[in-house]
Design a protein around this motif. Structure first.
Motif, short mmCIF file in Angstrom:
data_model
loop_
_atom_site.label_atom_id
_atom_site.label_comp_id
_atom_site.label_asym_id
_atom_site.label_seq_id
_atom_site.Cartn_x
_atom_site.Cartn_y
_atom_site.Cartn_z
N GLY A 64 0.81 -1.22 0.00
CA GLY A 64 0.00 0.00 0.00
C GLY A 64 0.83 1.26 0.00
N LEU A 65 0.29 2.28 -0.64
CA LEU A 65 0.97 3.57 -0.68
C LEU A 65 -0.06 4.67 -0.41
CD1 LEU A 65 3.62 4.39 -3.44
CD2 LEU A 65 2.99 5.86 -1.53
N HIS A 66 0.08 5.30 0.72
CA HIS A 66 -0.80 6.41 1.11
C HIS A 66 -0.12 7.68 0.62
CE1 HIS A 66 -2.45 8.97 4.69
NE2 HIS A 66 -3.20 9.11 3.62
N GLY A 67 -0.65 8.25 -0.43
CA GLY A 67 0.06 9.33 -1.11
C GLY A 67 -0.27 10.71 -0.58
N ARG A 83 2.88 -1.03 4.11
CA ARG A 83 2.22 0.18 3.69
C ARG A 83 3.08 1.37 4.07
NH1 ARG A 83 0.33 -4.66 4.39
NH2 ARG A 83 0.29 -4.21 6.61
N ILE A 84 3.32 2.28 3.11
CA ILE A 84 4.06 3.49 3.44
C ILE A 84 3.27 4.69 2.95
CG2 ILE A 84 6.32 2.38 3.40
CD1 ILE A 84 6.73 3.59 0.62
#
Lengths: 347, 623
Positions: free
Chosen positions: A70-73, B471-472
């Motif tokens: 996951g990538l929380h942008g 997650r990043i």
């Protein structure tokens, strides 16, 4: 970080993470999270090949609650980040989770261009018609006149209609579902995952804190039969309770609501065709709004169109085939080189 | 001087041949006149002949400003020499002006007594008015201090191309080749390389190829047959290090460096960019190389390009974006995310004149503060700057080396002068290139997303690897585990760790070298594209006995470990910059020394003579 063997089928639980979910109690996001976790294993997705990308907003915390990559942008950019992920590794199944502010206000441009390019990503638009994380300002999908913290006299912004915009941006897959209909949501999510190209899914999502009941007409038992029409491919648009069936008929270029019976048969109604070459029917459906019309739920449009990623890698394949794999020697030699010999260098 | 130089060909008019060390030639005309092309051909031919070359294209922001207007003048300056060159030259020795506006805009740079070739056919009443000449300068004595040659280029060119079947309008477009041919004769250049280029370029349009070739030859023959020119010039080959060479512009060098880095790392290269002057040529160059696994993505805007590379880096590609200052401004939030996510990527800023849209086609180095400081929060990032066009290759490689070793975005500064200028580049052998090692954790490895190695780098685990899902994002991370964490002490630790990691890069970068003496009266400290002018000025001053040395920074953040000691070995430090003192302030505040600045922000590089004069002034000003 256990790795399941390939023989054991994954379950919804496997797709969750160990993080505490921090949405407000009663938030529609919980239902969506649960539907996504349930749908993914049914599409054959694996944890390691799935990536969730988000921007900023309540919905954008989504990736933290998944057991996938996951990538929380940053605000509005999830579609662009997801494009980068997919083009870097086309084997990945890439999902974007965005909201009405993130996806259609600050990120509107990326939304248009991701959709028109038809990158093979799945965009889930959690539409709650309000800014939740910043505590209650009107959003680009809030109805005109809505009173919020930043519009105490009523919003004077005309709202944007996400499905109409997606169709206008040449979307190859457009659907709408609601947070309160888990079964339908699951079916739509699976269709979105299977579609090759950008899948755009608008999910009516309730914000119980700042915009409670925005879609109650479409979710409450008393009203939903009259206010929504479920789209089925090659079937007429029929809705309403069993004792008062109604339909949508075309009057010239405009839809109209008609009562079934009394000389109006199902054959007279508008038949849905999600695979229509032209997007006009899908667009017409996207303009049906409550309370004048029942709002269509389901797949508006699903057409095959070569994806950006497939075309990109096809060009790469052809370049390899025609030119062979590039070497640094070939790269550096532009055909106009000259040589200085040892002799010349020391003369 | 002599008539026996090799430039004189059999059968040609015997003419005096003057030996010269080098020559600075400038072609100028309308932006539609093909001056860039003429200059490029002259450069290629001279480089292949064996001269050292250095070029300075200078063109307007308008693609086609009104014909004949001052705004539409486009120029290309070439310095070619038998000696090593550092710059395209201060003064022009020979000016080829295709119309009155070009003459007016460029005459001030021509040396007194310099060669001035003008296309006299273009000096019509109308063109003179457009260039705001009240009188025809060819008809009064305003040009008497130059060696003026009035050549009817238009007429001769039309005559030469009349049998090619081209319309008059199309044929007139060959006039740049006529002028080029004449220049070739004057400097004893062979025609073959340009004739071959014409054949390759216009292969599908034989009439156009024929006309251009005829124009080129006619120009050459005109020089040979007319007695207008009493002498021609011979510039011997330069003594370059042995090896195979090609000509390389800064933008090409950057592109090749990026491809080489990805190739050495055995990873695909992902380049996302939104077209912007003067960086677009990097996109053009890279998009041609799909068989190197180069994937170019022309994004919908700068922010998309920036965030797409964050996604691509997360997914394991060598990710890079290129832009200019206004684009970096738009990318700055994304840069912050890249810092927080600690993902490797490269951002190239081909600097241009600012602020805002500024001078898009002109050069400047005023984005240093933006590069080092231009993000919200404490967001340290490695910043590099290339010194010469060919150095862009080395620095692009170095940018990726640092990015993957330290899991950080690296910002590489070049500028319009480097980007469009070119010089000979000795093609490196594969064993001369650095190793770029990628180490992705594998399935089954012990993995915690923000656990750091001895360089304080975190592991680069990529999607697709079973068991390493994580997650990043942009929210503050908990040390080691990488979970979202709002604890105050953790935030302080992470702020410190991120800074310490970037500062630690100093251990793997070269020490700054002093050019001249290790201790002296004056050190001229430069960075980026001022390298050539500073080095040449210091050479000249040292030849005159002045106690001056120079040092050049290619690493701006962190700066080389010995810089403080070097600075303190000199009585005075002078910092010339194409900005109002951005490095100066950094040096003063970091090392607490009373360095002096020298600023030029005119959209043009420093001339050697300007720096030379400033060195003299500084030394004479007392120590």
């Amino acid at each position: 970080m256990s790795v399941k063997s390939q023989d054991t089928p994954l379950t919804a639980k496997d797709f969750g993470s160990d993080q505490e979910v921090r949405w407000c109690p009663g938030c529609g996001d919980y239902a969506i999270l649960s539907a996504v976790k349930k749908a993914l294993p049914e599409t054959g997705a694996t944890l390691e090949n799935t990536v969730f990308v988000s921007g900023i907003g309540c919905s954008s915390r989504f990736p933290y609650y998944m057991g996938t990559y996951g990538l929380h942008g940053i605000h509005g950019r999830a579609m662009a980040i997801a494009t980068g992920v997919k083009l870097a590794n086309p084997e990945l199944q890439v999902w974007v989770v965005t909201g009405d502010g993130d996806g259609f206000s600050i990120g509107g441009n990326h939304m248009l261009h991701a959709i028109r390019r038809n990158v093979d990503i799945n965009i889930l638009l959690f539409n709650n018609e309000i800014y939740g994380l910043t505590k209650g300002q009107y959003s680009p999908t809030s109805p005109k006149g809505q009173r919020t913290k930043s519009s105490p006299y009523g919003s004077i912004d005309y709202p944007i209609h996400p499905i109409s915009v997606a169709i206008g941006a040449e979307a190859s897959f457009v659907a709408r579902t609601v947070d309160r209909n888990l079964k339908h949501m699951g079916e739509v999510l699976k269709r979105a995952a299977e579609h090759k190209g950008t899948s755009f899914v608008e999910i009516y999502q309730n914000c119980p804190i700042f915009n409670d009941g925005a879609f109650s007409y479409a979710t409450e038992k008393e009203t939903k039969d009259d206010t929504t029409v479920y789209l089925e491919h090659n079937k007429p648009l029929v809705f309403g309770p069993d004792n008062a069936r109604k339909g949508i008929r075309l009057n010239g270029l405009d839809p109209e609501v008609v009562d079934l019976g009394d000389g109006v048969r199902e054959d007279d109604l508008l038949f849905h065709d999600e695979a229509a070459e032209q997007p006009s029917l899908a667009y017409l459906l996207s303009r049906m709004h409550h309370p004048q019309f029942p709002e269509p739920i389901g797949v508006f449009r699903a057409v095959d169109r070569p994806t950006y990623d497939a075309m990109l890698f096809e060009q790469e394949r052809q370049a390899f085939e025609k030119q062979g794999e590039g070497t640094l020697e070939k790269l550096f030699d532009d055909g106009e080189t000259w040589t200085v010999t040892e002799e010349e260098a020391h003369s | 001087m002599t008539v026996t130089s090799p430039a004189a060909k059999v059968g040609e008019r015997p003419v005096e041949v003057i030996d010269r060390e080098g020559m600075v030639v400038r072609f100028c005309g309308d932006s539609g006149d093909g001056m860039q092309l003429a200059g490029t051909q002259m450069t290629n031919t001279s480089a292949a002949f064996g001269n050292d070359v250095s070029t300075l294209p200078d063109f307007p922001a308008e693609i086609r400003a009104p014909a004949g207007s001052l705004a539409g003048v486009s120029g290309f300056q070439l310095n070619f020499s038998s000696n090593p060159l550092q710059t395209p030259g201060d003064e022009v020795n020979a000016l080829i002006a295709m119309n009155p506006a070009a003459l007016k805009a460029n005459l001030e740079d021509l040396e007194e007594g310099g060669i001035l070739i003008v296309n006299e056919d273009a000096f019509t009443k109308q063109n003179l008015a457009k260039a705001k000449y009240e009188e025809n300068p060819l008809e009064n004595d305003s040009l008497k201090s130059y060696r003026l040659f009035k050549v009817p280029v238009d007429k001769l060119n039309l005559e030469a191309t009349k049998d090619t079947g081209l319309s008059g309008r199309a044929a007139s477009r060959c006039r740049n080749f006529f002028a080029l041919g004449l220049t070739y004769w004057l400097f004893g250049r062979p025609l073959d390389s340009t004739l071959k280029w014409i054949t390759d370029k216009f292969g599908t349009k034989p009439a156009v190829a024929d006309a251009n070739a005829k124009a080129l030859k006619a120009g050459y023959n005109f020089g040979d047959t007319t007695e207008m020119f009493g002498a021609k010039y011979y510039i011997p080959k330069a003594k370059l290090k042995s090896g195979t060479y090609r000509k390389l512009s800064g933008n090409q060098a950057t592109a090749l460096g990026l491809i080489a880095a990805a190739k050495l790392a055995n990873q695909p290269l992902f380049y996302a960019s939104y077209p912007i002057t003067p960086a677009s040529d990097i996109l053009h160059e890279l998009s041609r190389h799909k068989n190197y696994k180069v994937r170019t993505f022309q994004a919908e805007d700068e922010i998309s390009a920036m965030t797409a590379i964050i996604g691509a880096s997360f997914a394991g590609n060598m990710a890079v974006t290129g832009t200019s200052g206004p684009g970096v401004a738009l990318k700055s939030e994304g840069l912050g995310l890249a810092v927080m996510a600690e993902l490797p990527m490269v951002i190239v800023n081909v600097q241009r004149g600012g602020p805002s849209t500024g001078l898009p086609t002109k050069t400047e180095q005023a984005d240093l503060n933006q590069a080092i400081l231009g993000r919200n929060g404490e967001a340290p990032m490695c910043v590099l700057a290339a010194a010469t066009p060919a150095d862009c290759f080395d620095m692009a490689l170095e940018a990726f080396r640092i990015a993957v070793e330290y899991m950080t975005p690296v910002l590489l500064l070049t500028d319009g002068y480097l980007a469009n200028g070119s010089e000979p580049w000795r093609i490196p052998a594969s064993n001369e290139l650095p190793a770029i090692k990628i180490n992705h954790p594998k399935a089954g490895d012990e993995f915690r997303p923000y656990e750091r190695d001895e360089k304080l780098s975190r592991p680069w685990a990529v999607p697709g690897t079973p068991g390493l899902q994580h997650r990043i994002g942009g929210l503050e991370k908990k040390e080691v585990t990488g979970e979202v964490c709002y604890e105050s002490e953790n935030h302080q630790r992470m702020i410190d760790l991120r800074r310490k990691k970037i500062q630690g890069i100093v251990k793997t970068i070269p020490l700054v070298e002093v050019y001249g003496d290790q201790t002296d009266d004056l050190l001229v400290l430069g960075w980026g594209s001022t390298y050539g002018a500073i080095t040449s000025a210091v050479d000249r001053c040292r030849a005159k006995g002045m106690k001056v040395s120079s040092a050049h920074l290619r690493y701006l953040d962190p700066m080389p470990g010995n810089l403080g000691d070097v600075l303190k070995s000199f009585k005075k430090v002078l910092i010339p910059e194409m900005n109002c003192g951005q490095l100066l302030h950094r040096i003063r505040s970091t090392y607490l020394i009373d360095a002096e600045g020298f600023h030029k922000v005119q959209g043009k590089p420093f001339m050697i003579s300007e720096i030379e004069a400033k060195i003299r002034e500084t030394l004479e000003g007392g120590l």
